[in-house]
Design an enzyme around this catalytic site. Structure first.
Site, PDB file in Angstrom:
ATOM      1  N   ASP A  51     154.308 -12.026  -0.100  1.00  0.00           N
ATOM      2  CA  ASP A  51     153.342 -12.733  -0.943  1.00  0.00           C
ATOM      3  C   ASP A  51     151.916 -12.615   0.043  1.00  0.00           C
ATOM      4  O   ASP A  51     152.169 -12.763   1.028  1.00  0.00           O
ATOM      5  CB  ASP A  51     153.730 -14.126  -1.170  1.00  0.00           C
ATOM      6  CG  ASP A  51     152.928 -14.334  -2.545  1.00  0.00           C
ATOM      7  OD1 ASP A  51     153.632 -14.557  -3.484  1.00  0.00           O
ATOM      8  OD2 ASP A  51     151.921 -15.022  -2.598  1.00  0.00           O
TER       9      ASP A  51
ATOM     10  N   LYS B 215     152.520 -20.401   1.090  1.00  0.00           N
ATOM     11  CA  LYS B 215     153.571 -20.125   0.538  1.00  0.00           C
ATOM     12  C   LYS B 215     154.764 -19.386   1.390  1.00  0.00           C
ATOM     13  O   LYS B 215     155.735 -20.009   1.142  1.00  0.00           O
ATOM     14  CB  LYS B 215     153.413 -19.274  -1.053  1.00  0.00           C
ATOM     15  CG  LYS B 215     154.621 -19.101  -1.782  1.00  0.00           C
ATOM     16  CD  LYS B 215     154.281 -18.161  -2.756  1.00  0.00           C
ATOM     17  CE  LYS B 215     153.817 -18.718  -4.190  1.00  0.00           C
ATOM     18  NZ  LYS B 215     153.660 -17.686  -5.168  1.00  0.00           N
TER      19      LYS B 215
ATOM     20  N   PHE C 227     164.099 -10.570 -17.992  1.00  0.00           N
ATOM     21  CA  PHE C 227     164.320 -11.292 -19.168  1.00  0.00           C
ATOM     22  C   PHE C 227     164.520 -12.772 -18.965  1.00  0.00           C
ATOM     23  O   PHE C 227     165.409 -13.485 -19.775  1.00  0.00           O
ATOM     24  CB  PHE C 227     165.234 -10.824 -20.250  1.00  0.00           C
ATOM     25  CG  PHE C 227     164.909  -9.297 -20.652  1.00  0.00           C
ATOM     26  CD1 PHE C 227     163.851  -9.096 -21.828  1.00  0.00           C
ATOM     27  CD2 PHE C 227     165.380  -8.377 -20.037  1.00  0.00           C
ATOM     28  CE1 PHE C 227     163.590  -7.633 -21.941  1.00  0.00           C
ATOM     29  CE2 PHE C 227     164.943  -7.053 -20.544  1.00  0.00           C
ATOM     30  CZ  PHE C 227     163.989  -6.766 -21.509  1.00  0.00           C
ATOM     31  N   LEU C 228     164.583 -13.115 -17.595  1.00  0.00           N
ATOM     32  CA  LEU C 228     164.955 -14.516 -17.278  1.00  0.00           C
ATOM     33  C   LEU C 228     164.041 -15.524 -17.960  1.00  0.00           C
ATOM     34  O   LEU C 228     162.981 -15.446 -18.219  1.00  0.00           O
ATOM     35  CB  LEU C 228     165.013 -14.736 -15.805  1.00  0.00           C
ATOM     36  CG  LEU C 228     164.066 -14.294 -14.998  1.00  0.00           C
ATOM     37  CD1 LEU C 228     163.197 -15.486 -14.753  1.00  0.00           C
ATOM     38  CD2 LEU C 228     164.381 -13.987 -13.401  1.00  0.00           C
TER      39      LEU C 228
ATOM     40  N   LYS D 160     160.113  -5.038 -23.404  1.00  0.00           N
ATOM     41  CA  LYS D 160     159.930  -6.361 -22.795  1.00  0.00           C
ATOM     42  C   LYS D 160     158.724  -7.050 -23.990  1.00  0.00           C
ATOM     43  O   LYS D 160     158.985  -8.044 -24.103  1.00  0.00           O
ATOM     44  CB  LYS D 160     159.363  -6.199 -21.519  1.00  0.00           C
ATOM     45  CG  LYS D 160     158.607  -7.738 -20.932  1.00  0.00           C
ATOM     46  CD  LYS D 160     159.716  -8.567 -20.660  1.00  0.00           C
ATOM     47  CE  LYS D 160     159.193 -10.032 -20.124  1.00  0.00           C
ATOM     48  NZ  LYS D 160     160.293 -10.854 -19.669  1.00  0.00           N
TER      49      LYS D 160
ATOM     50  N   ALA E 137     162.967 -25.826 -34.733  1.00  0.00           N
ATOM     51  CA  ALA E 137     161.484 -26.118 -34.873  1.00  0.00           C
ATOM     52  C   ALA E 137     161.216 -26.944 -34.004  1.00  0.00           C
ATOM     53  O   ALA E 137     161.864 -27.677 -33.588  1.00  0.00           O
ATOM     54  CB  ALA E 137     161.469 -26.611 -36.416  1.00  0.00           C
TER      55      ALA E 137
ATOM     56  N   GLY F  71     155.534 -22.670 -25.906  1.00  0.00           N
ATOM     57  CA  GLY F  71     154.489 -22.922 -24.801  1.00  0.00           C
ATOM     58  C   GLY F  71     154.691 -22.112 -23.697  1.00  0.00           C
ATOM     59  O   GLY F  71     155.570 -21.014 -23.678  1.00  0.00           O
TER      60      GLY F  71
ATOM     61  N   CYS G 201     154.677 -17.139 -20.796  1.00  0.00           N
ATOM     62  CA  CYS G 201     155.127 -15.929 -21.038  1.00  0.00           C
ATOM     63  C   CYS G 201     154.913 -15.565 -22.453  1.00  0.00           C
ATOM     64  O   CYS G 201     154.197 -14.502 -22.998  1.00  0.00           O
ATOM     65  CB  CYS G 201     156.619 -15.853 -21.010  1.00  0.00           C
ATOM     66  SG  CYS G 201     157.096 -15.761 -19.297  1.00  0.00           S
TER      67      CYS G 201
HETATM   68  C1  UGA Z   1     160.680 -16.478 -22.135  1.00  0.00           C
HETATM   69  C2  UGA Z   1     161.920 -15.795 -22.550  1.00  0.00           C
HETATM   70  O1  UGA Z   1     162.853 -16.202 -23.425  1.00  0.00           O
HETATM   71  C3  UGA Z   1     162.584 -14.752 -21.375  1.00  0.00           C
HETATM   72  O2  UGA Z   1     163.537 -13.910 -21.848  1.00  0.00           O
HETATM   73  C4  UGA Z   1     161.549 -13.955 -20.726  1.00  0.00           C
HETATM   74  O3  UGA Z   1     162.032 -13.430 -19.354  1.00  0.00           O
HETATM   75  C5  UGA Z   1     160.336 -14.868 -20.069  1.00  0.00           C
HETATM   76  O4  UGA Z   1     159.867 -15.397 -21.465  1.00  0.00           O
HETATM   77  C6  UGA Z   1     159.306 -14.274 -19.366  1.00  0.00           C
HETATM   78  O5  UGA Z   1     158.868 -13.323 -20.169  1.00  0.00           O
HETATM   79  O6  UGA Z   1     159.211 -14.469 -18.357  1.00  0.00           O
HETATM   80  P1  UGA Z   1     160.466 -18.985 -21.008  1.00  0.00           P
HETATM   81  O7  UGA Z   1     159.202 -18.877 -21.398  1.00  0.00           O
HETATM   82  O8  UGA Z   1     160.949 -19.485 -19.643  1.00  0.00           O
HETATM   83  O9  UGA Z   1     161.287 -17.391 -21.166  1.00  0.00           O
HETATM   84  O10 UGA Z   1     161.063 -19.948 -22.088  1.00  0.00           O
HETATM   85  P2  UGA Z   1     162.158 -20.202 -23.332  1.00  0.00           P
HETATM   86  O11 UGA Z   1     163.290 -20.716 -23.364  1.00  0.00           O
HETATM   87  O12 UGA Z   1     162.226 -18.569 -24.167  1.00  0.00           O
HETATM   88  O13 UGA Z   1     160.960 -20.954 -24.414  1.00  0.00           O
HETATM   89  C7  UGA Z   1     159.720 -20.605 -24.504  1.00  0.00           C
HETATM   90  C8  UGA Z   1     159.063 -21.628 -25.534  1.00  0.00           C
HETATM   91  O14 UGA Z   1     159.594 -21.509 -26.757  1.00  0.00           O
HETATM   92  C9  UGA Z   1     159.294 -23.146 -25.033  1.00  0.00           C
HETATM   93  O15 UGA Z   1     157.904 -23.937 -25.235  1.00  0.00           O
HETATM   94  C10 UGA Z   1     160.318 -23.820 -26.138  1.00  0.00           C
HETATM   95  O16 UGA Z   1     160.300 -24.826 -26.220  1.00  0.00           O
HETATM   96  C11 UGA Z   1     160.070 -22.860 -27.426  1.00  0.00           C
HETATM   97  N1  UGA Z   1     161.187 -22.784 -28.214  1.00  0.00           N
HETATM   98  C12 UGA Z   1     162.238 -21.937 -27.846  1.00  0.00           C
HETATM   99  C13 UGA Z   1     161.144 -23.441 -29.427  1.00  0.00           C
HETATM  100  O17 UGA Z   1     159.967 -23.955 -29.790  1.00  0.00           O
HETATM  101  N2  UGA Z   1     162.168 -23.082 -30.401  1.00  0.00           N
HETATM  102  C14 UGA Z   1     163.437 -22.150 -30.080  1.00  0.00           C
HETATM  103  O18 UGA Z   1     164.079 -22.203 -30.812  1.00  0.00           O
HETATM  104  C15 UGA Z   1     163.444 -21.779 -28.912  1.00  0.00           C
END
Ligand code: UGA
Length: 428
Positions: A31, A36, A151-152, A203, A251, A256, A259
């Site tokens: 990095d 960091k 996809f984490l 992706k 819902a 947020g 990503c």
């Molecule tokens: C997301 C994807 O799920 C990952 O697969 C991907 O790798 C990642 O972006 C990325 O591109 O790095 P992440 O942003 O960490 O992961 O979080 P999520 O668990 O997907 O949630 C995203 C948002 O959707 C949160 O604000 C969550 O509260 C909201 N959400 C999720 C809902 O409002 N309803 C749901 O049913 C699911």
């Protein structure tokens, strides 16, 4: 054992590095942020991600950290590009860090290298990385470029990395396919081998599709509210159809994080650049923006006059198990209420340090009871485990008015009504 170099020790880089080491590989994490790297060398992890500190410590003998990109390139066979691709003002992805890294790699190659892009990038970035390397090479050296999107999810990142639904490998040579297939073999996950452009599109399309699912169910929730139906039941009934699936149908206050909002924009932008108007993505974004305004209105409607009312927020982060405040729906909702004269209090187990930068006017509290004390309205914003079994009987006795807005449908409406709350969920 493979010698891997990870350029960019942010979220994806750190988790990937720790996990590749866990699989038995040697990892150099690079990095350009000296602070960091110094912290990491002293066993301090700069982000909050459950289990990451332990995994880095456990695999210490196989992991090294450096600010010197050349050291990483010279001492490894596989180079992962994990640098940030933040949004530019017009929504497109800023790929200047990717270009800079590709140029550095080109100037320092000392034998065959497989250069793998793990950062989320628009389609055709792989081609540009290849061209950039060819143009800047000090002396002709064989190399391959590949795409291996990650996809984490934040909060469950290590589990997601080590137990993926699929591993996507975009390659243009048999050698690259062989190296990456071998690297991921220990995970025993299905591997999708494809061309580089398709991998890049997988992706963007996956994140946009998941965001679309959320905006869809939020729209259904809004119809449910009009007729007194229950969106959690509608989602349950829909989700049992295997073609739809149960997940990502909760819902809430809108999605947020760094990503979904960013990738949605970037996918729209690149499609437009390529000559296709991917209009559905614009609508997904609009529904998401409106959802935050609707939550603010729900709070306002419950309080009648909002000026000088105290609103207590349980949770601020965009989801539980992270301290990440980037694009958290709480920011927009709180700003709307604050502008209308409300007094905002908040408690979040992890994100308050970061929230203070965006929202210095909020009164940050030490625990759920302190935040709820004398509140005119309690808002459950993030579904942290810590909030699941709060003593709402006690809370009822310390609030000014018993109004509970549950933006995640986290609590049982009947129980809350029996406890004397005016309870409002989302779409039920
Ligand atoms: C997301 C994807 O799920 C990952 O697969 C991907 O790798 C990642 O972006 C990325 O591109 O790095 P992440 O942003 O960490 O992961 O979080 P999520 O668990 O997907 O949630 C995203 C948002 O959707 C949160 O604000 C969550 O509260 C909201 N959400 C999720 C809902 O409002 N309803 C749901 O049913 C699911």
């Amino acid at each position: 054992m493979k010698k891997t170099c990870i350029i960019g020790s942010g979220y994806v880089g750190l988790v990937s590095g720790a996990c590749f080491a866990e699989l038995g590989n040697k990892v150099i994490l690079i990095d350009n942020d000296a602070k960091k790297i110094k912290a990491l060398k002293n066993n301090q992890v700069p982000i909050y991600e459950p289990g990451l500190d332990k995994l880095l410590k456990k695999n210490k003998s196989r992991i090294s950290f450096s600010t010197n990109i050349n050291e990483g390139i010279l001492n490894s066979d596989i180079i992962f590009i994990c640098v940030g691709t933040p949004p530019r003002e017009d929504g497109s992805a800023d790929l200047s860090s990717v270009e800079r890294v590709a140029t550095e790699i080109a100037r320092n190659m000392n034998g065959y290298k497989l250069i793998v892009d793990k950062s989320t990038v628009p389609v055709e970035t792989g081609e540009w990385v290849k061209t950039t390397i060819e143009r800047n090479m000090a002396k002709k050296t064989p190399f391959d470029v590949a795409s291996n999107p990650e996809f984490l999810r934040e909060g469950t990142a290590i589990h997601d990395f080590l137990n993926p639904d699929r591993v996507v490998i975009g390659v243009s040579s048999k050698e690259a396919e062989r190296i990456l297939t071998e690297l991921y073999k220990p995970l025993k996950a299905p591997i999708v081998v494809t061309d580089i452009k398709s991998a890049e599109l997988i992706k963007h399309a996956s994140n946009s599709f998941l965001a679309m699912k959320i905006s869809f169910i939020n729209s259904v929730a809004n119809v449910c509210e009009k007729v007194g139906a229950d969106v959690t039941k509608v989602a349950e009934g829909m989700g049992m159809d295997k073609r739809i699936g149960k997940t990502f149908l909760n819902a809430g206050p809108g999605f947020g994080g760094f990503c979904f909002p960013k990738d949605l924009e970037a996918f729209y932008w690149i499609s437009k650049k390529l000559g296709y108007n991917f209009g559905i993505l614009q609508e997904v974004k609009k529904v998401n923006e409106d959802q935050k305004k609707l939550i603010a209105k729900k709070i306002e409607d419950a309080l009648w006059i909002i000026k000088d009312k105290t609103i207590a927020f349980l949770g601020l982060a965009f989801k539980p198990n992270t301290d990440d405040m980037r694009m958290a729906p709480s920011i927009d909702i709180i700003n709307i209420l604050h502008k209308k004269g409300a007094i905002i209090k908040a408690y979040d187990p992890e994100s308050m340090g970061k929230a203070k930068t965006d929202m210095p006017f909020v009164k940050y509290c030490k625990n759920p009871l302190e935040v709820c004390k004398d509140a005119d309205c309690v808002v459950l914003m993030t579904e942290w485990e810590e909030f699941k079994n709060l003593d709402f009987k006690k809370i009822r006795s310390i609030v000014k008015q018993p109004i509970l807005i549950d933006t995640r449908n986290y609590y049982n409406p009947q129980t809350m009504k029996q406890l004397g709350y005016i309870y409002k969920g989302v779409g039920r």
